[in-house]
Motif scaffolding. Structure first.
Motif, mmCIF file in Angstrom:
data_model
loop_
_atom_site.group_PDB
_atom_site.id
_atom_site.type_symbol
_atom_site.label_atom_id
_atom_site.label_comp_id
_atom_site.label_asym_id
_atom_site.label_seq_id
_atom_site.Cartn_x
_atom_site.Cartn_y
_atom_site.Cartn_z
ATOM 1 N N GLY A 228 0.806 -1.214 0.000
ATOM 2 C CA GLY A 228 0.000 0.000 0.000
ATOM 3 C C GLY A 228 0.834 1.257 0.000
ATOM 4 O O GLY A 228 0.519 2.239 -0.693
ATOM 5 N N ILE A 229 1.906 1.254 0.793
ATOM 6 C CA ILE A 229 2.806 2.414 0.854
ATOM 7 C C ILE A 229 3.418 2.683 -0.516
ATOM 8 O O ILE A 229 3.479 3.825 -0.975
ATOM 9 C CB ILE A 229 3.903 2.172 1.916
ATOM 10 N N VAL A 230 3.845 1.622 -1.192
ATOM 11 C CA VAL A 230 4.452 1.765 -2.520
ATOM 12 C C VAL A 230 3.421 2.218 -3.548
ATOM 13 O O VAL A 230 3.700 3.084 -4.390
ATOM 14 C CB VAL A 230 5.100 0.436 -2.948
ATOM 15 N N ALA A 231 2.218 1.655 -3.496
ATOM 16 C CA ALA A 231 1.175 2.009 -4.471
ATOM 17 C C ALA A 231 0.861 3.502 -4.435
ATOM 18 O O ALA A 231 0.735 4.147 -5.478
ATOM 19 C CB ALA A 231 -0.092 1.194 -4.206
ATOM 20 N N LEU A 232 0.744 4.061 -3.238
ATOM 21 C CA LEU A 232 0.458 5.487 -3.120
ATOM 22 C C LEU A 232 1.651 6.321 -3.567
ATOM 23 O O LEU A 232 1.499 7.323 -4.280
ATOM 24 C CB LEU A 232 0.098 5.839 -1.682
ATOM 25 N N ALA A 233 2.856 5.904 -3.161
ATOM 26 C CA ALA A 233 4.058 6.678 -3.495
ATOM 27 C C ALA A 233 4.294 6.753 -5.003
ATOM 28 O O ALA A 233 4.867 7.728 -5.494
ATOM 29 C CB ALA A 233 5.274 6.068 -2.806
ATOM 30 N N LEU A 234 3.846 5.740 -5.746
ATOM 31 C CA LEU A 234 4.027 5.734 -7.191
ATOM 32 C C LEU A 234 3.303 6.885 -7.889
ATOM 33 O O LEU A 234 3.646 7.238 -9.019
ATOM 34 C CB LEU A 234 3.531 4.403 -7.777
ATOM 35 N N VAL A 235 2.315 7.488 -7.202
ATOM 36 C CA VAL A 235 1.493 8.505 -7.854
ATOM 37 C C VAL A 235 1.443 9.829 -7.098
ATOM 38 O O VAL A 235 1.391 10.898 -7.712
ATOM 39 C CB VAL A 235 0.047 7.982 -8.056
ATOM 40 N N ALA A 236 1.474 9.804 -5.760
ATOM 41 C CA ALA A 236 1.179 11.004 -4.961
ATOM 42 C C ALA A 236 2.080 12.186 -5.324
ATOM 43 O O ALA A 236 1.603 13.199 -5.854
ATOM 44 C CB ALA A 236 1.300 10.668 -3.475
ATOM 45 N N TYR A 237 3.364 12.114 -5.023
ATOM 46 C CA TYR A 237 4.288 13.197 -5.373
ATOM 47 C C TYR A 237 4.541 13.268 -6.878
ATOM 48 O O TYR A 237 4.624 14.364 -7.447
ATOM 49 C CB TYR A 237 5.592 13.019 -4.606
ATOM 50 N N PRO A 238 4.648 12.123 -7.577
ATOM 51 C CA PRO A 238 4.870 12.177 -9.031
ATOM 52 C C PRO A 238 3.815 12.977 -9.790
ATOM 53 O O PRO A 238 4.116 13.571 -10.823
ATOM 54 C CB PRO A 238 4.841 10.699 -9.431
ATOM 55 N N SER A 239 2.580 12.995 -9.305
ATOM 56 C CA SER A 239 1.536 13.744 -10.017
ATOM 57 C C SER A 239 1.876 15.227 -10.074
ATOM 58 O O SER A 239 1.684 15.880 -11.113
ATOM 59 C CB SER A 239 0.177 13.506 -9.349
ATOM 60 N N PHE A 336 6.058 10.078 4.959
ATOM 61 C CA PHE A 336 7.313 9.677 5.599
ATOM 62 C C PHE A 336 7.091 9.316 7.065
ATOM 63 O O PHE A 336 7.676 8.357 7.571
ATOM 64 C CB PHE A 336 8.363 10.785 5.461
ATOM 65 N N ALA A 337 6.249 10.086 7.757
ATOM 66 C CA ALA A 337 5.941 9.764 9.154
ATOM 67 C C ALA A 337 5.225 8.424 9.243
ATOM 68 O O ALA A 337 5.496 7.615 10.142
ATOM 69 C CB ALA A 337 5.085 10.865 9.760
ATOM 70 N N ASP A 338 4.330 8.165 8.308
ATOM 71 C CA ASP A 338 3.622 6.886 8.256
ATOM 72 C C ASP A 338 4.598 5.735 8.027
ATOM 73 O O ASP A 338 4.516 4.686 8.673
ATOM 74 C CB ASP A 338 2.581 6.938 7.135
ATOM 75 N N THR A 339 5.543 5.942 7.117
ATOM 76 C CA THR A 339 6.546 4.911 6.822
ATOM 77 C C THR A 339 7.465 4.680 8.015
ATOM 78 O O THR A 339 7.786 3.535 8.350
ATOM 79 C CB THR A 339 7.373 5.324 5.586
ATOM 80 N N LYS A 340 7.885 5.756 8.670
ATOM 81 C CA LYS A 340 8.763 5.623 9.830
ATOM 82 C C LYS A 340 8.104 4.801 10.936
ATOM 83 O O LYS A 340 8.749 3.970 11.581
ATOM 84 C CB LYS A 340 9.146 7.006 10.360
#
Length: 419
Positions: A228-239, A336-340
């Motif tokens: 889930g963390i990777v799926a969101l990261a693939l789009v959130a900032y890249p957009s 990042f806080a969620d990942t940490k």
């Protein structure tokens, strides 16, 4: 100098000199992160010059802009591993030498292959810049202050985006696209010297060596919450980077007839918004499930803004949406806080590396994909901007659903403290 204060009936002592030294080192690292922001968005400013000199197509420009993010993304996990093993100074300093080399190659480029090589080297060189700063924060600052300090790190590193707004646009308009790489190369070299001279850290030791670190990295990839963390990261900032780093310039020049300097003014306003967003999101005290709900709301809002860009015909609306998206990038701090909080402290460098790998691999994929969408739309006489922004909006919504539906970290199960 040692100072003290009462805490829980005891006198807590801390070293102000040590805190000051940590602040200086962090400021130096933030300078490198700011240059990373410059390099990742420079394509939007030099794109018209590259098209005139080398006759690049829209797809080639998309590939060129994505090259930085592809190499940046692929280097993230190795850089995260290096941070855990060798610390900040060696990792960031060694890598940033490649960025300086890449800027030099870009300046002397005589064709598309050399331009691509320069972008690839710059991407690798910038790979540990931001994640190295957050790694430093995680080791030198308290758990409670992580989001707040990280928000300030992201905000000040965003000063690099200001440089690729009006100032760099003005330089390129007067002295050509190569001048952009002269300026950035000189500043990057100065940053490298500062890292080598000022930064000292004793973190980054792993008793298991490289083999053990690799095993731990593979274990992170297998954990329940990683998908889930990777799926969101693939789009959130890249957009946002797809807009800021590639599509904003043609949007305002072709749809609204702006000059390059005029576009630079819009990008400058959007960049200022990226400085405001992170500290505000960093002040949010939500954690666990509440933090994840806020992350979902933020990415859904981004999708709505891209839909407005798809159908808008007013430059004021478009400029306002660009600024709003800049402010929304602040929710990266929540990611990042969620990942940490989702992984063990001893692997935090690699966890951040995995998050950044996904984010900047996503930038490369999204920029390349939007180039294809634009070309396909033109073939069928569909407005390319409407097609591109509708595509990005759909990607944001899919990422949000994936993040929400895929397994969450263990803290989510039956934990009232993380609500």
């Amino acid at each position: 100098m040692r100072l003290g204060r009462k805490e829980g009936g005891r006198l807590k002592v801390f070293n102000a000199d040590k805190a000051g030294a940590a602040g200086v080192m962090l400021a130096t690292l933030v300078g490198v992160a700011a240059m990373s922001q410059v390099f990742r968005t420079i394509a939007a400013i030099v794109a018209p010059g590259l098209q005139r000199e080398f006759g690049l197509s829209t797809e080639e420009l998309g590939i060129y802009a994505g090259a930085f993010h592809l190499s940046f993304a692929l280097a993230q996990i190795p850089m995260g591993l290096a941070l855990d093993l060798y610390g900040v100074r060696k990792t960031v300093g060694s890598a940033f030498l490649l960025a300086v080399t890449g800027a030099l190659l870009s300046f002397i480029a005589t064709g598309f292959p050399v331009l691509m090589l320069g972008q690839l080297l710059i991407g690798i060189g910038c790979a540990p810049a931001f994640v190295g700063s957050l790694f430093f924060v995680s080791k030198h600052f308290s758990e409670k202050s992580f989001a707040r300090v990280s928000g300030l790190v992201l905000s000040f590193s965003g000063l690099g985006l200001l440089a690729t707004g009006t100032p760099l646009a003005w330089v390129v308009e007067h002295w050509g696209w190569r001048s952009a790489f002269v300026v950035t190369g000189v500043v990057a070299a100065a940053n490298l010297v500062c890292i080598l001279v000022l930064v000292r850290d004793d973190h980054g030791k792993n008793s298991g060596g490289i083999a053990g670190a690799i095993r731990e990295t593979l274990a992170i990839l297998k954990e329940r919450q990683t998908k889930g963390i990777v799926a969101l990261a693939l789009v959130a900032y890249p957009s946002y980077i797809a807009l800021r780093g590639l599509w904003a310039t043609p949007l305002f020049m072709e749809r609204h007839g702006f000059t390059l300097t005029g576009v630079g003014n819009v990008l400058l306003a959007s960049s200022v918004a990226t400085l405001v967003g992170p500290p505000l999101f960093g002040l949010v005290r939500a954690k666990g499930r509440s933090r994840r709900y806020l992350i979902c709301a933020s990415i859904a809002t981004s999708a709505g803004i891209f839909l407005i860009l798809a159908i808008s015909a007013n430059w004021i609306v478009d400029a306002t949406m660009c600024v709003a998206l800049g402010a929304l990038t602040g929710f990266t701090i929540l990611q990042f806080a969620d990942t940490k909080s989702a992984y063990d402290p001893q692997v935090v460098g690699r966890a951040f590396g995995i998050l950044n790998t996904a984010a900047f691999l996503g930038v490369a994929i999204l920029q390349g994909a939007t180039g294809w969408v634009a070309s396909t739309a033109s073939t069928f006489s569909v407005n390319q901007f409407a097609a591109v922004f509708a595509f990005i909006a759909a990607a944001c919504l899919l990422a949000m659903v994936a993040f929400f539906m895929l397994p969450w970290p263990e803290w989510e199960v039956g934990s009232k403290t993380d609500v």
